[in-house]
Design a protein around this motif. Structure first.
Motif, PDB file in Angstrom:
ATOM      1  N   THR A 199       0.800  -1.225   0.000  1.00 11.31           N
ATOM      2  CA  THR A 199       0.000   0.000   0.000  1.00 11.31           C
ATOM      3  C   THR A 199       0.835   1.278   0.000  1.00 11.31           C
ATOM      4  OG1 THR A 199      -0.140  -0.075   2.428  1.00 11.31           O
ATOM      5  CG2 THR A 199      -1.923  -1.123   1.189  1.00 11.31           C
ATOM      6  N   ASN A 200       2.153   1.176  -0.030  1.00 15.93           N
ATOM      7  CA  ASN A 200       3.001   2.365   0.017  1.00 15.93           C
ATOM      8  C   ASN A 200       3.930   2.409  -1.187  1.00 15.93           C
ATOM      9  OD1 ASN A 200       2.352   3.629   2.724  1.00 15.93           O
ATOM     10  ND2 ASN A 200       2.890   1.556   3.377  1.00 15.93           N
ATOM     11  N   LEU A 220       7.759   8.562   0.842  1.00 15.97           N
ATOM     12  CA  LEU A 220       6.922   7.368   0.952  1.00 15.97           C
ATOM     13  C   LEU A 220       5.471   7.823   1.016  1.00 15.97           C
ATOM     14  CD1 LEU A 220       6.932   4.268   1.242  1.00 15.97           C
ATOM     15  CD2 LEU A 220       6.900   4.608   3.729  1.00 15.97           C
ATOM     16  N   ASN A 221       4.639   7.321   0.103  1.00 14.32           N
ATOM     17  CA  ASN A 221       3.251   7.762  -0.010  1.00 14.32           C
ATOM     18  C   ASN A 221       2.297   6.599   0.187  1.00 14.32           C
ATOM     19  OD1 ASN A 221       3.752  10.597  -1.550  1.00 14.32           O
ATOM     20  ND2 ASN A 221       5.097   9.015  -2.392  1.00 14.32           N
ATOM     21  N   ASN A 222       1.231   6.852   0.922  1.00 14.80           N
ATOM     22  CA  ASN A 222       0.156   5.862   1.022  1.00 14.80           C
ATOM     23  C   ASN A 222      -0.656   5.896  -0.260  1.00 14.80           C
ATOM     24  OD1 ASN A 222      -2.529   4.658   1.773  1.00 14.80           O
ATOM     25  ND2 ASN A 222      -1.496   4.446   3.748  1.00 14.80           N
ATOM     26  N   THR A 399       6.640   2.434   6.625  1.00 15.95           N
ATOM     27  CA  THR A 399       5.255   2.849   6.825  1.00 15.95           C
ATOM     28  C   THR A 399       5.217   4.369   6.909  1.00 15.95           C
ATOM     29  OG1 THR A 399       3.374   2.803   8.354  1.00 15.95           O
ATOM     30  CG2 THR A 399       5.557   2.497   9.310  1.00 15.95           C
ATOM     31  N   THR A 400       4.070   4.956   6.564  1.00 16.45           N
ATOM     32  CA  THR A 400       3.929   6.407   6.646  1.00 16.45           C
ATOM     33  C   THR A 400       3.599   6.862   8.062  1.00 16.45           C
ATOM     34  OG1 THR A 400       1.608   6.202   5.984  1.00 16.45           O
ATOM     35  CG2 THR A 400       3.221   6.647   4.251  1.00 16.45           C
TER      36      THR A 400
END
Length: 590
Positions: A199-200, A220-222, A399-400
């Motif tokens: 998901t990232n 890092l983007n969701n 992770t974001t």
């Protein structure tokens, strides 16, 4: 399986073998072809034929998965995807990139027609969906990648901004209903972007500091940017890296270290035979002579890249900068520096004590097998990409969640350093990972040996021949002599990307000579040339069937190639229907 029980090679290939070996005067080819089964068990004969027909060095052992030389000869003859079985013409402009889903059931294509098309990978390939990105002010689509569970598709393209300025943008498309979930700005556009996990995704941004000095920030983007919460971040800064001499970070990809200990194919012959670690040769990528390439070189990138003091001293950055400026004013800097050289020197001095040092012990271990490498092209001498940068992503960075600007750092740690750097001594035009992520394959066009770059805005001339280098990411060494056959003609002042792909046994690449190429990874030999009417930009193996290959070209087509073995299976004769007379007699008897 005994070679005598294997399907025999066709007479045509046996005839070709003996013609090639000049045995026609000694043996009757027809007799040999009719009675080949009588000698098919002769392993020494097949070994001799193999080495001479494929011109492989006798120091190269048999493929580790082959049980006989006959079987390996048949593999190279019968399982190469070199038979064109379908041509897809749904795009109406240059096709730039191809990517398969991890299950192999779908693939995506990007094109100058500004669409991304998703296809069903069946016996007869069919179009499943097409998204027109002009609705979002894109000029064209250039790259795509499926996430690890094949639920989302990352699409990268060139975005037209205010006053016709161009930048990059990444879109995330749901493969459930083909809706657009989010869009992320990506600068420069040839960062492309990639998935870090399900998901990232990783994108880039570029900040100018001077005329030829800049800073690349990797984010890092969701994928689900619609999430709105005061407690949940959808974006986080990963790394901030200084760029010198007009270079930038481009072509990001992620390698999973956890796969290293179970490679599909070991490329080091000693490691294959001994089933243990063996010393690797390191080649000087700027060398032209085989004798020099055969000599062991010093460590190329095994140690982390530290920020060295330009003047060799141990003082602070402020002291070094002040001394340097004093030397300039008093005429002690000789020869006189150009404006670009002066800017680079000052930028190096300012960054000396403002860069976070690299992590120690970056080589993967059992304790670090959950780590991942961020791999990208970069440079230090000119704007054309000539180095590969490697930066480890630690588990807590995946992770974001947490601060938007990433992990806490001291106020004087403004930049992140690279953990490893590979200098290619040429213009990098493509990269690809092996399926097990153990090996990195790099397309490059070499610079002249001993060339000197005095102006970062004028890179050296580049060769037409493309070198395909292979690096072991576990040992950080080059493990094979560069593969050659393909060519490119774009001049050195333009950035042209030729995508390549790697399967368990083969590596394929496009080229500007209107062909795609296939090599065997173990024997380092070119096996096939695949014809197009224009530049071949991208190739893609099916991840579940390496006997299926796709090629994409400027001629607006996608060609589908299968192996002779698969073609025979698909075209096997069906049972003949009973003749009418026989049917009539049967009916009379009943």
């Amino acid at each position: 399986m005994d070679v005598g029980d294997s399907p025999l090679l066709p007479d045509s290939i046996l005839y070709e073998i003996f013609l090639y070996l000049d045995h026609v005067d000694v043996l009757s080819v027809g007799l040999v072809c009719r009675q080949w089964h009588a000698v098919a068990r002769d392993e020494f004969l097949w070994k001799e034929l193999f080495y001479r027909y494929y011109r492989v060095s006798r120091e190269v052992p048999r493929h580790p998965a082959a049980v006989s030389w006959y079987e390996d000869f048949q593999r190279l003859y019968d399982t190469i995807p070199c038979v064109e079985v379908q041509t897809l013409t749904e795009h109406n402009d240059q096709v730039l990139h191809l990517s398969f889903s991890h299950t192999g059931y779908m693939f995506a294509s990007c094109s100058k027609d500004c669409t991304v098309k998703i296809w069903n990978n069946e016996l007869a390939i069919s179009l499943l969906h097409s998204s027109n990105m002009r609705l979002y002010n894109w000029s064209y689509t250039q790259f795509s990648q499926f996430n690890s569970d094949d639920t989302l598709l990352l699409v990268s393209g060139v975005f037209v901004g205010p006053r016709n300025s161009s930048s990059g943008e990444i879109a995330v498309i749901s493969l459930d209903n083909f809706t657009l979930l989010s869009r992320v700005r990506n600068k420069p556009y040839d960062v492309f972007g990639c998935w870090l996990n399900e998901t990232n995704l990783i994108s880039g941004n570029l900040h100018r500091i001077g005329n030829i000095t800049s800073c690349s920030v990797l984010w890092l983007n969701n994928a689900f940017q619609g999430i709105e919460s005061e407690n949940v971040n959808v974006v986080k800064r990963l790394f901030k890296i200084q760029n010198l001499n007009a270079s930038t970070i481009r072509t990001v990809m992620v390698a999973d270290c956890s796969r290293y200990d179970a490679p599909d194919l070991l490329l080091d012959y000693k490691e294959q035979l001994a089933a243990a670690a063996a010393p690797y040769q390191v080649f000087d990528l700027g060398s032209d002579s085989e004798e020099e390439e055969a000599k062991p070189k010093q460590k190329m990138m095994a140690e982390p890249v530290a920020q060295a003091s330009p003047d060799g001293g141990s003082g602070t950055a402020e002291d070094g900068l002040q001394q340097f400026l004093d030397d300039i004013l008093e005429g002690r800097v000789m020869p006189v520096m150009s404006e670009s050289e002066l800017e680079t020197k000052v930028a190096e001095l300012l960054a000396r004590n403002r860069t976070k040092p690299p992590e120690l012990n970056q080589l993967p271990t059992e304790a670090s097998n959950k780590k991942k490498y961020l791999i990208f092209t970069t440079g230090c001498l000119t704007y054309s990409p000539h180095q590969i940068g490697i930066k480890q992503i630690l588990p807590h960075q995946m992770t974001t969640a947490g601060p938007v600007l990433g992990e806490e750092r001291r106020s004087d740690e403004f930049f992140d350093s690279l953990d490893h750097v590979i200098d290619i001594h040429g213009h990098i035009i493509g990269m690809g990972l092996s399926p097990d992520h153990r090996y990195l394959y790099v397309n490059s066009r070499s610079w002249p040996r001993d060339c000197v770059i005095s102006d970062p805005m004028q890179p050296p001339p580049i060769a037409e021949e493309i070198d395909l280098h292979v690096f072991d990411l576990k040992t950080m060494k080059e493990v094979k002599r560069a593969l050659r056959s393909h060519r490119a003609y774009t001049p050195n002042d333009e950035c042209f990307f030729i995508f390549l792909d790697v399967s368990r046994d083969f590596v394929a690449s496009g080229a500007e000579d209107h062909h795609g190429y296939i090599w065997d990874r173990h024997y380092n030999i070119c096996l096939a040339k695949l014809q197009h009417d224009d530049v071949v930009n991208s190739v893609a193996f099916s991840p579940i069937e390496q006997e299926l290959l796709l090629t994409a070209s400027d001629d607006t087509t996608i060609k589908v190639w299968r192996s002779p073995r698969i073609v025979r299976i698909h075209h096997a004769r069906k049972p003949k229907p009973r003749k009418l007379l026989f049917s009539w007699l049967m009916n009379q008897q009943s």
